[in-house]
Design a protein around this motif. Structure first.
Motif, PDB file in Angstrom:
ATOM      1  N   TYR A  81     112.183   6.753  -3.154  1.00 48.26           N
ATOM      2  CA  TYR A  81     111.404   7.741  -2.433  1.00 48.26           C
ATOM      3  C   TYR A  81     109.984   7.251  -2.351  1.00 48.26           C
ATOM      4  O   TYR A  81     109.121   7.683  -3.087  1.00 48.26           O
ATOM      5  CB  TYR A  81     111.485   9.107  -3.139  1.00 48.26           C
ATOM      6  CG  TYR A  81     112.900   9.594  -3.201  1.00 48.26           C
ATOM      7  CD1 TYR A  81     113.504  10.161  -2.084  1.00 48.26           C
ATOM      8  CD2 TYR A  81     113.658   9.452  -4.355  1.00 48.26           C
ATOM      9  CE1 TYR A  81     114.818  10.584  -2.120  1.00 48.26           C
ATOM     10  CE2 TYR A  81     114.970   9.878  -4.390  1.00 48.26           C
ATOM     11  CZ  TYR A  81     115.541  10.444  -3.280  1.00 48.26           C
ATOM     12  OH  TYR A  81     116.837  10.865  -3.313  1.00 48.26           O
ATOM     13  N   PRO A  82     109.708   6.297  -1.463  1.00 46.56           N
ATOM     14  CA  PRO A  82     108.383   5.700  -1.409  1.00 46.56           C
ATOM     15  C   PRO A  82     107.303   6.718  -1.094  1.00 46.56           C
ATOM     16  O   PRO A  82     107.541   7.680  -0.378  1.00 46.56           O
ATOM     17  CB  PRO A  82     108.497   4.660  -0.289  1.00 46.56           C
ATOM     18  CG  PRO A  82     109.685   5.047   0.496  1.00 46.56           C
ATOM     19  CD  PRO A  82     110.596   5.808  -0.422  1.00 46.56           C
ATOM     20  N   TYR A 113     112.767  18.178   5.624  1.00 41.97           N
ATOM     21  CA  TYR A 113     112.470  18.428   4.212  1.00 41.97           C
ATOM     22  C   TYR A 113     113.150  17.472   3.246  1.00 41.97           C
ATOM     23  O   TYR A 113     112.705  17.339   2.103  1.00 41.97           O
ATOM     24  CB  TYR A 113     112.795  19.884   3.836  1.00 41.97           C
ATOM     25  CG  TYR A 113     111.613  20.757   4.112  1.00 41.97           C
ATOM     26  CD1 TYR A 113     110.632  20.959   3.156  1.00 41.97           C
ATOM     27  CD2 TYR A 113     111.434  21.328   5.361  1.00 41.97           C
ATOM     28  CE1 TYR A 113     109.519  21.713   3.424  1.00 41.97           C
ATOM     29  CE2 TYR A 113     110.326  22.087   5.647  1.00 41.97           C
ATOM     30  CZ  TYR A 113     109.365  22.280   4.671  1.00 41.97           C
ATOM     31  OH  TYR A 113     108.243  23.023   4.938  1.00 41.97           O
ATOM     32  N   PHE A 114     114.209  16.802   3.658  1.00 40.02           N
ATOM     33  CA  PHE A 114     114.900  15.916   2.722  1.00 40.02           C
ATOM     34  C   PHE A 114     113.950  14.877   2.106  1.00 40.02           C
ATOM     35  O   PHE A 114     113.886  14.749   0.885  1.00 40.02           O
ATOM     36  CB  PHE A 114     116.104  15.234   3.384  1.00 40.02           C
ATOM     37  CG  PHE A 114     116.968  14.509   2.391  1.00 40.02           C
ATOM     38  CD1 PHE A 114     118.016  15.160   1.775  1.00 40.02           C
ATOM     39  CD2 PHE A 114     116.721  13.190   2.051  1.00 40.02           C
ATOM     40  CE1 PHE A 114     118.811  14.503   0.835  1.00 40.02           C
ATOM     41  CE2 PHE A 114     117.499  12.521   1.121  1.00 40.02           C
ATOM     42  CZ  PHE A 114     118.551  13.183   0.513  1.00 40.02           C
ATOM     43  N   PRO A 115     113.172  14.122   2.895  1.00 34.39           N
ATOM     44  CA  PRO A 115     112.283  13.134   2.269  1.00 34.39           C
ATOM     45  C   PRO A 115     111.153  13.777   1.464  1.00 34.39           C
ATOM     46  O   PRO A 115     110.769  13.268   0.410  1.00 34.39           O
ATOM     47  CB  PRO A 115     111.737  12.316   3.441  1.00 34.39           C
ATOM     48  CG  PRO A 115     112.006  13.115   4.661  1.00 34.39           C
ATOM     49  CD  PRO A 115     113.148  14.024   4.361  1.00 34.39           C
ATOM     50  N   ARG A 116     110.623  14.890   1.935  1.00 36.15           N
ATOM     51  CA  ARG A 116     109.528  15.559   1.219  1.00 36.15           C
ATOM     52  C   ARG A 116     110.010  16.072  -0.132  1.00 36.15           C
ATOM     53  O   ARG A 116     109.349  15.876  -1.160  1.00 36.15           O
ATOM     54  CB  ARG A 116     108.981  16.724   2.043  1.00 36.15           C
ATOM     55  CG  ARG A 116     108.271  16.277   3.308  1.00 36.15           C
ATOM     56  CD  ARG A 116     107.863  17.438   4.164  1.00 36.15           C
ATOM     57  NE  ARG A 116     106.805  18.212   3.497  1.00 36.15           N
ATOM     58  CZ  ARG A 116     106.383  19.373   3.949  1.00 36.15           C
ATOM     59  NH1 ARG A 116     106.897  19.914   5.041  1.00 36.15           N
ATOM     60  NH2 ARG A 116     105.431  20.015   3.313  1.00 36.15           N
ATOM     61  N   LEU A 117     111.155  16.735  -0.137  1.00 33.97           N
ATOM     62  CA  LEU A 117     111.706  17.236  -1.394  1.00 33.97           C
ATOM     63  C   LEU A 117     112.143  16.083  -2.285  1.00 33.97           C
ATOM     64  O   LEU A 117     112.024  16.160  -3.509  1.00 33.97           O
ATOM     65  CB  LEU A 117     112.878  18.183  -1.128  1.00 33.97           C
ATOM     66  CG  LEU A 117     112.519  19.516  -0.473  1.00 33.97           C
ATOM     67  CD1 LEU A 117     113.782  20.296  -0.122  1.00 33.97           C
ATOM     68  CD2 LEU A 117     111.601  20.337  -1.361  1.00 33.97           C
ATOM     69  N   GLY A 118     112.634  15.009  -1.674  1.00 37.41           N
ATOM     70  CA  GLY A 118     113.041  13.835  -2.460  1.00 37.41           C
ATOM     71  C   GLY A 118     111.881  13.245  -3.234  1.00 37.41           C
ATOM     72  O   GLY A 118     112.011  12.908  -4.415  1.00 37.41           O
ATOM     73  N   ARG A 119     110.718  13.124  -2.594  1.00 34.90           N
ATOM     74  CA  ARG A 119     109.536  12.596  -3.290  1.00 34.90           C
ATOM     75  C   ARG A 119     109.093  13.530  -4.407  1.00 34.90           C
ATOM     76  O   ARG A 119     108.775  13.099  -5.508  1.00 34.90           O
ATOM     77  CB  ARG A 119     108.394  12.378  -2.296  1.00 34.90           C
ATOM     78  CG  ARG A 119     108.571  11.177  -1.404  1.00 34.90           C
ATOM     79  CD  ARG A 119     107.311  10.852  -0.611  1.00 34.90           C
ATOM     80  NE  ARG A 119     106.721  11.992   0.068  1.00 34.90           N
ATOM     81  CZ  ARG A 119     107.032  12.393   1.296  1.00 34.90           C
ATOM     82  NH1 ARG A 119     107.952  11.748   1.981  1.00 34.90           N
ATOM     83  NH2 ARG A 119     106.422  13.428   1.849  1.00 34.90           N
ATOM     84  N   GLY A 121     111.815  13.622  -7.144  1.00 33.79           N
ATOM     85  CA  GLY A 121     111.946  12.316  -7.788  1.00 33.79           C
ATOM     86  C   GLY A 121     111.040  12.165  -8.992  1.00 33.79           C
ATOM     87  O   GLY A 121     111.328  11.414  -9.919  1.00 33.79           O
ATOM     88  N   ARG A 122     109.951  12.883  -9.013  1.00 33.94           N
ATOM     89  CA  ARG A 122     109.041  12.831 -10.153  1.00 33.94           C
ATOM     90  C   ARG A 122     109.491  13.773 -11.267  1.00 33.94           C
ATOM     91  O   ARG A 122     109.152  13.591 -12.410  1.00 33.94           O
ATOM     92  CB  ARG A 122     107.636  13.197  -9.709  1.00 33.94           C
ATOM     93  CG  ARG A 122     107.071  12.208  -8.721  1.00 33.94           C
ATOM     94  CD  ARG A 122     106.010  11.355  -9.373  1.00 33.94           C
ATOM     95  NE  ARG A 122     105.595  10.227  -8.573  1.00 33.94           N
ATOM     96  CZ  ARG A 122     104.983  10.277  -7.410  1.00 33.94           C
ATOM     97  NH1 ARG A 122     104.733  11.427  -6.844  1.00 33.94           N
ATOM     98  NH2 ARG A 122     104.626   9.185  -6.795  1.00 33.94           N
ATOM     99  N   LEU A 149     121.185  13.760  -9.008  1.00 32.16           N
ATOM    100  CA  LEU A 149     120.719  15.114  -9.287  1.00 32.16           C
ATOM    101  C   LEU A 149     119.679  15.558  -8.262  1.00 32.16           C
ATOM    102  O   LEU A 149     119.657  16.714  -7.846  1.00 32.16           O
ATOM    103  CB  LEU A 149     120.162  15.218 -10.711  1.00 32.16           C
ATOM    104  CG  LEU A 149     119.801  16.618 -11.203  1.00 32.16           C
ATOM    105  CD1 LEU A 149     120.978  17.584 -11.079  1.00 32.16           C
ATOM    106  CD2 LEU A 149     119.336  16.555 -12.655  1.00 32.16           C
ATOM    107  N   ILE A 150     118.832  14.633  -7.816  1.00 28.48           N
ATOM    108  CA  ILE A 150     117.851  14.952  -6.772  1.00 28.48           C
ATOM    109  C   ILE A 150     118.581  15.419  -5.517  1.00 28.48           C
ATOM    110  O   ILE A 150     118.233  16.456  -4.932  1.00 28.48           O
ATOM    111  CB  ILE A 150     116.965  13.733  -6.447  1.00 28.48           C
ATOM    112  CG1 ILE A 150     116.030  13.422  -7.610  1.00 28.48           C
ATOM    113  CG2 ILE A 150     116.171  13.951  -5.163  1.00 28.48           C
ATOM    114  CD1 ILE A 150     115.338  12.074  -7.498  1.00 28.48           C
TER     115      ILE A 150
END
Length: 195
Positions: A112-113, A40-46, A49-50, A57-58
């Motif tokens: 977060y590409p 979940y770290f990359p999914r939540l990061g994307r 990030g918006r 903070l992210i």
């Protein structure tokens, strides 16, 4: 992978695997928590990030979200997908973080590409188009940005998004309608300046 049931009656597939991990977390399995955290770290990061636009903070919101997952895993009742439950926690934590934050609203879109790297000859063009899109998305109201991100980046349906943000499905549809209309206007004006 499609969801189904194995011989023991347990759910299989992406959602079933996450539910199994959550059940193991309820039992105190730190390895299961680590697997869920890494997924979940990359999914939540994307997603965040918006909304948040501040990398520290992210990361704080992700950690707060996953702490809730660890502490409250037993409260997951299976009425929605595990991902919907986790994204709803992250959304509420992000809103709380935004209210109490003095952090600048800046982000590095490369942090977060959104997808795999482009071919070398298309890299510059793709990066420029992504920047145009990012600028246009950033000009949308937060509620509309969230609906767009959950729909297109995380492939959630309107009912799931309604669960995440805590509003009726018709409100999600209205936000999407207005977001698309405004984004079309913003992109048209920005594309005039695109080389």
């Amino acid at each position: 992978m499609r969801e189904g049931r194995n011989l023991d009656g347990h759910m299989t597939g992406a959602g079933g695997d996450e539910a199994i991990l959550l059940a193991r977390i309820v039992a105190g399995d730190r390895h299961a928590f680590e697997q869920l955290y890494r997924a979940y770290f990359p999914r939540l990061g994307r997603f965040l990030g918006r909304m948040v636009r501040s990398v520290p903070l992210i990361e704080e919101v992700i950690n707060d979200t996953m702490l809730v997952v660890w502490q409250k895993a037993a409260s997951y009742d299976g009425s929605c997908k595990v991902s919907t439950w986790i994204f709803a926690i992250a959304y509420r934590k992000a809103l709380k973080g935004l209210r109490g934050s003095d952090a600048p609203l800046e982000s590095d879109p490369e942090s977060y590409p959104a997808g795999p790297a482009l071919e070398p000859d298309h890299l510059l063009e793709g990066r420029q188009l992504r920047q145009v899109l990012e600028r246009a998305l950033a000009r949308l109201p937060l509620a509309q940005q969230v609906v767009m991100v959950l729909t297109y980046d995380h492939e959630m349906g309107y009912a799931e998004i309604a669960d995440v943000v805590g509003c009726p499905v018709n409100t999600v549809k209205t936000r999407m309608f207005h977001a698309r209309h405004k984004l079309k206007e913003l992109l048209a004006s920005q594309m005039e300046d695109y080389p």
